[in-house]
Write an enzyme that holds these catalytic residues in place. Structure first.
Site, PDB file in Angstrom:
ATOM      1  N   SER A 144     -17.929 -32.065 -14.302  1.00  0.00           N
ATOM      2  CA  SER A 144     -18.071 -32.480 -15.734  1.00  0.00           C
ATOM      3  C   SER A 144     -18.880 -31.942 -17.054  1.00  0.00           C
ATOM      4  O   SER A 144     -18.917 -30.286 -16.246  1.00  0.00           O
ATOM      5  CB  SER A 144     -19.338 -33.409 -15.480  1.00  0.00           C
ATOM      6  N   TYR A 157     -26.085 -39.794 -13.563  1.00  0.00           N
ATOM      7  CA  TYR A 157     -24.451 -39.155 -14.020  1.00  0.00           C
ATOM      8  C   TYR A 157     -24.932 -37.355 -14.047  1.00  0.00           C
ATOM      9  O   TYR A 157     -24.605 -36.614 -14.133  1.00  0.00           O
ATOM     10  CB  TYR A 157     -23.505 -39.297 -14.704  1.00  0.00           C
TER      11      TYR A 157
HETATM   12  P1  NAP Z   1     -11.802 -43.000 -12.256  1.00  0.00           P
HETATM   13  O1  NAP Z   1     -10.726 -43.787 -13.114  1.00  0.00           O
HETATM   14  O2  NAP Z   1     -13.135 -43.838 -12.510  1.00  0.00           O
HETATM   15  O3  NAP Z   1     -11.436 -42.428 -10.997  1.00  0.00           O
HETATM   16  C1  NAP Z   1     -13.052 -42.804  -9.640  1.00  0.00           C
HETATM   17  C2  NAP Z   1     -11.829 -42.364  -8.770  1.00  0.00           C
HETATM   18  O4  NAP Z   1     -13.383 -42.851  -7.933  1.00  0.00           O
HETATM   19  C3  NAP Z   1     -11.300 -43.557  -8.228  1.00  0.00           C
HETATM   20  O5  NAP Z   1     -10.411 -43.739  -7.132  1.00  0.00           O
HETATM   21  C4  NAP Z   1     -12.471 -44.664  -7.658  1.00  0.00           C
HETATM   22  O6  NAP Z   1     -11.828 -45.520  -6.981  1.00  0.00           O
HETATM   23  C5  NAP Z   1     -13.155 -43.214  -6.656  1.00  0.00           C
HETATM   24  N1  NAP Z   1     -14.504 -44.058  -6.449  1.00  0.00           N
HETATM   25  C6  NAP Z   1     -15.543 -44.475  -6.408  1.00  0.00           C
HETATM   26  N2  NAP Z   1     -16.879 -45.532  -6.144  1.00  0.00           N
HETATM   27  C7  NAP Z   1     -15.837 -44.152  -4.996  1.00  0.00           C
HETATM   28  C8  NAP Z   1     -16.311 -44.254  -4.157  1.00  0.00           C
HETATM   29  N3  NAP Z   1     -17.586 -45.173  -2.977  1.00  0.00           N
HETATM   30  N4  NAP Z   1     -15.688 -44.226  -1.985  1.00  0.00           N
HETATM   31  C9  NAP Z   1     -14.815 -43.857  -2.629  1.00  0.00           C
HETATM   32  N5  NAP Z   1     -14.127 -43.482  -3.705  1.00  0.00           N
HETATM   33  C10 NAP Z   1     -14.837 -44.171  -4.560  1.00  0.00           C
HETATM   34  O7  NAP Z   1     -12.325 -42.048 -13.663  1.00  0.00           O
HETATM   35  P2  NAP Z   1     -11.804 -40.584 -13.082  1.00  0.00           P
HETATM   36  O8  NAP Z   1     -12.008 -40.239 -14.820  1.00  0.00           O
HETATM   37  O9  NAP Z   1     -10.766 -40.591 -12.826  1.00  0.00           O
HETATM   38  O10 NAP Z   1     -13.041 -39.640 -12.673  1.00  0.00           O
HETATM   39  C11 NAP Z   1     -12.728 -39.022 -11.353  1.00  0.00           C
HETATM   40  C12 NAP Z   1     -13.641 -37.566 -11.670  1.00  0.00           C
HETATM   41  O11 NAP Z   1     -13.681 -36.864 -12.471  1.00  0.00           O
HETATM   42  C13 NAP Z   1     -14.932 -38.480 -11.728  1.00  0.00           C
HETATM   43  O12 NAP Z   1     -15.807 -37.701 -10.115  1.00  0.00           O
HETATM   44  C14 NAP Z   1     -15.754 -38.030 -12.495  1.00  0.00           C
HETATM   45  O13 NAP Z   1     -17.107 -38.246 -12.367  1.00  0.00           O
HETATM   46  C15 NAP Z   1     -15.083 -37.124 -13.748  1.00  0.00           C
HETATM   47  N6  NAP Z   1     -15.263 -36.416 -14.814  1.00  0.00           N
HETATM   48  C16 NAP Z   1     -14.286 -37.523 -14.862  1.00  0.00           C
HETATM   49  C17 NAP Z   1     -14.697 -37.692 -16.496  1.00  0.00           C
HETATM   50  C18 NAP Z   1     -13.214 -37.896 -17.656  1.00  0.00           C
HETATM   51  O14 NAP Z   1     -13.234 -37.712 -18.604  1.00  0.00           O
HETATM   52  N7  NAP Z   1     -12.474 -38.763 -17.148  1.00  0.00           N
HETATM   53  C19 NAP Z   1     -15.069 -36.454 -17.380  1.00  0.00           C
HETATM   54  C20 NAP Z   1     -15.848 -35.693 -16.861  1.00  0.00           C
HETATM   55  C21 NAP Z   1     -15.638 -35.701 -14.838  1.00  0.00           C
HETATM   56  P3  NAP Z   1     -12.030 -47.427  -6.893  1.00  0.00           P
HETATM   57  O15 NAP Z   1     -11.220 -47.017  -8.332  1.00  0.00           O
HETATM   58  O16 NAP Z   1     -11.716 -47.757  -6.397  1.00  0.00           O
HETATM   59  O17 NAP Z   1     -13.752 -47.656  -8.246  1.00  0.00           O
END
Ligand code: NAP
Length: 252
Positions: A144, A157
């Protein structure tokens, strides 16, 4: 040259791919030739439909990444289905927001369990299988901007994502000699569920957009190319590096 980027014949595990960045990367890896094993809390119906529409191969495993039995279950199912594993994308992640002065132990533990503990033990289970196979492999951890910066009101986080960058380096140091490339992608501000609260806060959204040189929030498809590169032979001499995919946020 383009053959180096092909993932034809590869088996890729992507955690948390029912939506957002995980879904985007799963589709990109599949379009580059890999078959996908998607590990999710519940059946990823939208991803399954998108994969079917494009004629891509996707196998669903139901697993909670905060459960210490998840890694063995995922590897076993992947090997039973496809005979081996080649690529692991540790994408599943959660975020909890509150002032540090009142941040709860539960919000600390829940985030650390999914965002860093599972990244390490999932990587360990994957590497044990790969060493048994004797084949090269690629691990991509999702870091991140808060692997580089402090952030605000997201203490667990920031702790977990800073640790993701450190553990990426550590695992690369131990496993590069075995042909296991471990790298990370640090997404910038991407339009997914993770940032919904920020995007709905008009003031924070304006502040964030004003600082992104590219002038827009990132999309799940924006990390597809970097993910394919880090999953492929084209990145074979890249070890322990965290690539920012952030529209220039860190350069600012
Ligand atoms: P998101 O849409 O909230 O996706 C997160 C994913 O992780 C979802 O598929 C969620 O499943 C799954 N998840 C959460 N807890 C879990 C568990 N206990 N077991 C299995 N799966 C689980 O957000 P995203 O932005 O795509 O995030 C993906 C990654 O990118 C994360 O690591 C996040 O920290 C990182 N990230 C995101 C951003 C951003 O700006 N969006 C920036 C930097 C890093 P459910 O939908 O079923 O809860």
């Amino acid at each position: 040259m383009l053959e180096l980027f092909s993932l034809k014949g590869k088996v890729a595990i992507v955690t948390g791919c029912n939506t957002g960045l995980g879904q985007g990367m799963a589709i990109s890896l599949a379009e580059a030739g890999a078959v996908i094993v998607g590990a999710n809390l519940s059946e990823p119906t939208e991803t399954i439909a998108l994969m079917e529409e494009k004629g891509l191969t996707f196998h669903s495993v139901i697993a909670d990444m905060s459960d210490s039995e998840a890694p063995a279950k995922i590897i076993t199912e992947a090997v039973n289905k496809f005979g081996k594993v080649d690529i692991l994308v540790n994408n599943a992640g959660i975020i909890r927001r509150a002032d540090s002065i009142e941040f709860s132990e539960k919000d600390w533990d829940d985030v650390m369990n999914v965002n860093i503990k599972s990244v390490f033990f999932m990587s360990q289970a994957f590497a044990r299988q790969v060493l048994r196979q004797g084949t090269p492999a690629n691990i991509i951890n999702i870091a991140s901007m808060l692997s580089f910066q402090g952030g605000i009101r997201v203490p667990s986080y920031t702790a977990s994502k800073s640790a993701v960058m450190g553990v990426t380096r550590l695992l690369a140091n131990e496993w590069a000699k075995d042909g296991i490339n471990v790298n990370a992608i640090a997404p910038g501000y991407m339009a997914t569920n993770n940032t919904q609260a920020l995007r709905e806060d008009a003031e924070r959204s304006k502040e964030i957009l004003g600082r992104i040189p590219a002038g827009r929030w990132g999309l799940p498809s924006d990390i597809g190319g970097p993910a394919v590169f880090l999953a492929s032979e084209a990145s074979r001499y890249i070890n322990g590096y965290t690539v920012a995919v952030d529209g220039g946020w860190l350069a600012r």
